[in-house]
Every structure is written in structure tokens, then in C-alpha cells.
Design a protein around this motif. Structure first.
Motif, mmCIF file in Angstrom:
data_model
loop_
_atom_site.group_PDB
_atom_site.id
_atom_site.type_symbol
_atom_site.label_atom_id
_atom_site.label_comp_id
_atom_site.label_asym_id
_atom_site.label_seq_id
_atom_site.Cartn_x
_atom_site.Cartn_y
_atom_site.Cartn_z
ATOM 1 N N ALA A 196 0.104 53.082 2.140
ATOM 2 C CA ALA A 196 0.772 52.001 2.875
ATOM 3 C C ALA A 196 0.890 50.746 2.022
ATOM 4 C CB ALA A 196 -0.001 51.697 4.161
ATOM 5 N N ARG A 197 -0.022 50.568 1.064
ATOM 6 C CA ARG A 197 0.022 49.386 0.192
ATOM 7 C C ARG A 197 1.343 49.303 -0.569
ATOM 8 N NH1 ARG A 197 -5.100 51.316 -3.139
ATOM 9 N NH2 ARG A 197 -5.330 52.520 -1.225
ATOM 10 N N ASN A 198 1.965 50.442 -0.829
ATOM 11 C CA ASN A 198 3.236 50.453 -1.554
ATOM 12 C C ASN A 198 4.395 49.924 -0.710
ATOM 13 O OD1 ASN A 198 1.837 51.676 -3.644
ATOM 14 N ND2 ASN A 198 2.474 53.741 -3.082
ATOM 15 N N TYR A 199 4.157 49.758 0.595
ATOM 16 C CA TYR A 199 5.224 49.356 1.512
ATOM 17 C C TYR A 199 4.990 47.966 2.103
ATOM 18 C CZ TYR A 199 6.711 54.190 1.140
ATOM 19 O OH TYR A 199 7.145 55.401 0.650
ATOM 20 N N LEU A 200 4.067 47.213 1.519
ATOM 21 C CA LEU A 200 3.769 45.881 2.040
ATOM 22 C C LEU A 200 4.998 44.978 2.052
ATOM 23 C CD1 LEU A 200 0.273 45.229 0.423
ATOM 24 C CD2 LEU A 200 0.782 45.382 2.873
ATOM 25 N N ALA A 201 5.818 45.073 1.031
ATOM 26 C CA ALA A 201 7.011 44.222 0.953
ATOM 27 C C ALA A 201 7.974 44.507 2.093
ATOM 28 C CB ALA A 201 7.709 44.424 -0.393
ATOM 29 N N ASP A 202 7.957 45.735 2.611
ATOM 30 C CA ASP A 202 8.815 46.099 3.739
ATOM 31 C C ASP A 202 8.156 45.776 5.077
ATOM 32 O OD1 ASP A 202 10.599 47.111 1.881
ATOM 33 O OD2 ASP A 202 9.891 49.175 2.087
ATOM 34 N N LEU A 203 6.844 45.971 5.154
ATOM 35 C CA LEU A 203 6.138 45.818 6.423
ATOM 36 C C LEU A 203 5.911 44.362 6.804
ATOM 37 C CD1 LEU A 203 3.433 48.604 5.926
ATOM 38 C CD2 LEU A 203 5.336 48.673 7.542
ATOM 39 N N LEU A 204 5.566 43.534 5.827
ATOM 40 C CA LEU A 204 5.246 42.136 6.109
ATOM 41 C C LEU A 204 6.517 41.303 6.267
ATOM 42 C CD1 LEU A 204 2.488 43.192 5.336
ATOM 43 C CD2 LEU A 204 2.134 41.171 3.924
ATOM 44 N N ARG A 222 3.329 36.135 -0.997
ATOM 45 C CA ARG A 222 2.223 36.648 -1.806
ATOM 46 C C ARG A 222 1.186 37.231 -0.865
ATOM 47 N NH1 ARG A 222 -1.468 34.170 -6.666
ATOM 48 N NH2 ARG A 222 0.554 34.139 -7.701
ATOM 49 N N VAL A 223 0.507 38.287 -1.304
ATOM 50 C CA VAL A 223 -0.525 38.894 -0.475
ATOM 51 C C VAL A 223 -1.623 39.462 -1.368
ATOM 52 C CG1 VAL A 223 0.555 41.194 -0.411
ATOM 53 C CG2 VAL A 223 -0.923 40.466 1.479
ATOM 54 N N ILE A 224 -2.846 39.433 -0.861
ATOM 55 C CA ILE A 224 -3.967 40.111 -1.507
ATOM 56 C C ILE A 224 -4.181 41.422 -0.769
ATOM 57 C CG2 ILE A 224 -6.445 40.066 -1.974
ATOM 58 C CD1 ILE A 224 -6.269 37.016 -2.059
ATOM 59 N N TYR A 225 -4.119 42.531 -1.484
ATOM 60 C CA TYR A 225 -4.422 43.819 -0.865
ATOM 61 C C TYR A 225 -5.830 44.236 -1.255
ATOM 62 C CZ TYR A 225 -4.747 48.673 0.330
ATOM 63 O OH TYR A 225 -5.195 49.854 0.858
ATOM 64 N N LEU A 226 -6.604 44.714 -0.263
ATOM 65 C CA LEU A 226 -7.979 45.141 -0.508
ATOM 66 C C LEU A 226 -8.234 46.507 0.111
ATOM 67 C CD1 LEU A 226 -9.839 41.825 0.428
ATOM 68 C CD2 LEU A 226 -9.303 42.638 -1.878
ATOM 69 N N ASP A 227 -8.939 47.357 -0.626
ATOM 70 C CA ASP A 227 -9.443 48.597 -0.053
ATOM 71 C C ASP A 227 -10.588 48.280 0.902
ATOM 72 O OD1 ASP A 227 -7.755 50.497 -1.059
ATOM 73 O OD2 ASP A 227 -9.039 51.082 -2.738
ATOM 74 N N TRP A 284 8.361 41.655 -6.186
ATOM 75 C CA TRP A 284 8.339 43.068 -5.794
ATOM 76 C C TRP A 284 9.638 43.437 -5.079
ATOM 77 C CZ3 TRP A 284 4.044 46.673 -5.941
ATOM 78 C CH2 TRP A 284 4.296 47.880 -5.274
ATOM 79 N N ARG A 285 10.037 42.604 -4.118
ATOM 80 C CA ARG A 285 11.256 42.892 -3.360
ATOM 81 C C ARG A 285 12.488 42.834 -4.252
ATOM 82 N NH1 ARG A 285 8.598 38.922 0.814
ATOM 83 N NH2 ARG A 285 7.653 40.382 2.311
ATOM 84 N N ARG A 286 12.506 41.840 -5.128
ATOM 85 C CA ARG A 286 13.664 41.672 -6.003
ATOM 86 C C ARG A 286 13.834 42.877 -6.924
ATOM 87 N NH1 ARG A 286 12.277 37.086 -8.995
ATOM 88 N NH2 ARG A 286 12.818 35.838 -7.160
ATOM 89 N N ALA A 287 12.716 43.425 -7.404
ATOM 90 C CA ALA A 287 12.776 44.561 -8.330
ATOM 91 C C ALA A 287 12.881 45.901 -7.607
ATOM 92 C CB ALA A 287 11.538 44.557 -9.230
ATOM 93 N N GLY A 288 12.690 45.902 -6.282
ATOM 94 C CA GLY A 288 12.783 47.143 -5.522
ATOM 95 C C GLY A 288 11.725 48.161 -5.906
ATOM 96 N N PHE A 289 10.491 47.691 -6.106
ATOM 97 C CA PHE A 289 9.448 48.588 -6.591
ATOM 98 C C PHE A 289 9.092 49.693 -5.596
ATOM 99 C CE2 PHE A 289 8.085 45.078 -9.595
ATOM 100 C CZ PHE A 289 8.477 45.773 -10.724
ATOM 101 N N THR A 290 9.213 49.428 -4.300
ATOM 102 C CA THR A 290 8.878 50.464 -3.320
ATOM 103 C C THR A 290 9.743 51.698 -3.525
ATOM 104 O OG1 THR A 290 8.148 48.842 -1.675
ATOM 105 C CG2 THR A 290 8.752 51.025 -0.870
ATOM 106 N N ARG A 291 11.038 51.500 -3.658
ATOM 107 C CA ARG A 291 11.949 52.635 -3.861
ATOM 108 C C ARG A 291 11.700 53.302 -5.213
ATOM 109 N NH1 ARG A 291 12.712 50.585 0.543
ATOM 110 N NH2 ARG A 291 10.987 52.018 0.867
ATOM 111 N N ARG A 292 11.367 52.509 -6.218
ATOM 112 C CA ARG A 292 11.133 53.073 -7.549
ATOM 113 C C ARG A 292 9.867 53.919 -7.572
ATOM 114 N NH1 ARG A 292 11.968 47.867 -11.418
ATOM 115 N NH2 ARG A 292 11.345 49.359 -13.036
ATOM 116 N N ILE A 293 8.848 53.512 -6.799
ATOM 117 C CA ILE A 293 7.617 54.296 -6.719
ATOM 118 C C ILE A 293 7.877 55.618 -6.008
ATOM 119 C CG2 ILE A 293 5.336 54.393 -5.638
ATOM 120 C CD1 ILE A 293 5.093 51.397 -6.143
ATOM 121 N N GLU A 294 8.693 55.570 -4.961
ATOM 122 C CA GLU A 294 9.003 56.801 -4.227
ATOM 123 C C GLU A 294 9.691 57.822 -5.133
ATOM 124 O OE1 GLU A 294 9.658 55.448 0.401
ATOM 125 O OE2 GLU A 294 11.353 55.302 -0.976
#
Length: 269
Positions: free
Chosen positions: A170-178, A184-189, A259-269
């Protein structure tokens, strides 16, 4: 951007009991029926739909207030888009719920301005909000549902079993979910506790980078993948002649604008 080993060690430590040190960190913070014996009951949630006895509960936390130097901000009016907020994302699931609750408590306890911290909880179950509210009545947070089916067919069978849970990704989709206003966000396990002010991590200068995370160069990658992975030269050859370094995605400062500008979520998929 890389965090030094000293900084990583100072900011967080793995939640381990001495009696559990022979197990991997994630195993040590798994929720269990024993929790009901060490916490005062304020809310109970079943960890199994078929069991009425497999339950645990958490003590209601004290109120955490800002220090005088934090100033005043009307978060009730501005909501999640308030630019003075520190945004923290963390997953909530029954199996590792104990670790997530401990992480939240440690952040609030060591923060100079705990009322300025906003939590974004990622869930694949819809009954977590009541538990969080009963444990941290004053907490600023929002729950975001992550559909496991989005990634279920994208998870390789070559990874170890602990990484097969869809919520791990789900961390890979933060830019879409938030919300788009969260820049900016801090992600933590959920196997971490903080021992210092989280604003120090929040203020990390990423310069031109999208992510800041601790670098780790002592990984034993034989434990990360299955035997079938290593027996296939097409896959195992990826690591040949390379130093076993990677950045730990369990602690990340993410520039969501980049992240959103570079479209990293789609690139990771």
C-alpha cells in the motif's frame, strides 16, 4: 538522500522482547491473545472471524499536548490540508496491530508538538477506526481503504511468505490514496518505535530526491527470496557481482509532489 546508520538507530528501534530475540522482528510484534493479559480492556476486536476467544485490547492513552513553543494552529478548521501538520502513514492490520499502536504512541510521546501530527492509516479491513479512536481519543487521523486486489496478481511467488500480504504494498500507492494537498509524508512500518522528536525526520532535506530512507548494506538476500528464485539464473543473476545494499522502505520520507509528477506508482507496477 540517505540517513546515516547512527541516525536510523537513534530515531527508532525494533520492538523486541528479550524472550523473542530468536525470531525475526516482524514475528516479535505480531498481535496475540496474550495482549489481553497485559493491557486494560477499553475496546476489543476479534482477530479471527471464526473465534470469539481470540481477542485483544489496548489501554486508553493519555492526552498529548503541544509545548508552548509550538504556537497555535486551528487544525479543526484547516483539516488535513493544514501546512503546519506532520503527516505520518502507517498500515493497520489485525496481525501486526500491536506494533502499529506502539509506533503511534511512541511518536506522540516523544513529539514536541504531538497535536501537529496527522496519521494516515492504511487498512484492508474496515473495522479499525473505532479501535484507534478508543485508544487515542484526541488523535488526528484518517483511515484509507486499500483494495488488496489491486496488487494481488502483481506479487511474485518468489518472495518470502511475509511479503505476500497485499497491504505491504500500500505504501506504493500513497500518492493516490492521500489528499492532493498532502505534499510530503513519512511512511513507517509497524515494527518501529520512535525515541526522538519526529519533526527532525520530517524536516530532512531531500534536495532533488523523491525519497529519503536508511541505507542497509548487510542484507542476506537468500532469506528474501525462495529457492526457486535462486535456482533460476535469469533472476539470481541480477545480484551477481553487486554489493548487497538497498534502502529500507520501512522508514521513508516521501516527496509526494515529485512522486506524482514522475508517476512512480505506475512505473513500479
Amino acid at each position: 538522500m540517505q540517513f546515516s546508520g547512527f541516525f536510523s538507530a537513534a530515531m527508532m528501534m525494533i520492538v523486541l522482547s528479550p524472550s523473542l530475540q530468536s525470531f525475526p522482528p516482524a514475528e516479535a510484534i505480531r498481535s496475540s491473545h496474550l495482549d489481553s493479559y497485559i493491557r486494560l480492556p477499553s475496546f476489543q476486536v476479534s482477530t479471527s472471524p471464526d473465534s470469539q476467544d481470540d481477542r485483544f485490547s489496548f489501554r486508553k492513552a493519555f492526552e498529548f499536548r503541544n509545548a508552548n513553543e509550538c504556537g497555535f494552529a486551528d487544525h479543526e478548521t484547516t483539516g488535513v490540508c493544514d501546512p503546519t501538520l506532520v503527516h505520518v502513514a502507517i498500515t493497520l492490520d489485525v496481525q501486526y496491530l500491536r506494533g502499529s499502536i506502539a509506533a503511534v504512541h511512541s511518536i506522540l510521546q516523544h513529539s514536541l508538538c504531538p497535536e501537529n501530527v496527522f496519521f494516515h492509516f492504511l487498512v484492508s479491513e474496515t473495522d479499525m477506526e473505532t479501535l484507534v479512536r478508543s485508544t487515542f481519543p484526541q488523535l488526528k487521523f484518517k483511515v484509507y481503504y486499500f483494495d488488496p486486489e489491486i496488487v494481488r496478481n502483481l506479487i511474485s511467488s518468489s518472495v518470502r511468505q511475509a511479503l505476500e500480504q497485499p497491504l505491504n504494498y500500500a505504501r506504493n500507492y500513497l500518492a493516490d490514496l492521500l489528499e492532493p494537498c498532502v505534499r510530503r509524508v513519512i511512511y513507517l512500518d509497524s515494527d518501529l518505535v520512535f525515541v526522538d522528536n519526529i519533526s527532525k525526520l520530517w524536516s530532512t532535506n531531500l534536495r532533488s530526491r523523491t525519497i529519503g530512507a536508511p541505507e542497509y548494506c548487510h542484507a542476506n538476500f537468500t532469506k528474501y527470496f525462495t529457492n526457486s528464485f535462486w535456482s533460476d539464473d535469469r533472476f539470481s543473476g541480477t545480484f551477481r557481482g553487486r554489493k548487497p545494499c538497498y534502502f529500507n522502505t520501512g522508514v521513508m520520507v516521501i516527496d509526494l509532489v515529485r512522486w506524482r509528477r514522475a508517476g512512480f506508482t505506475r512505473r513500479i507496477e
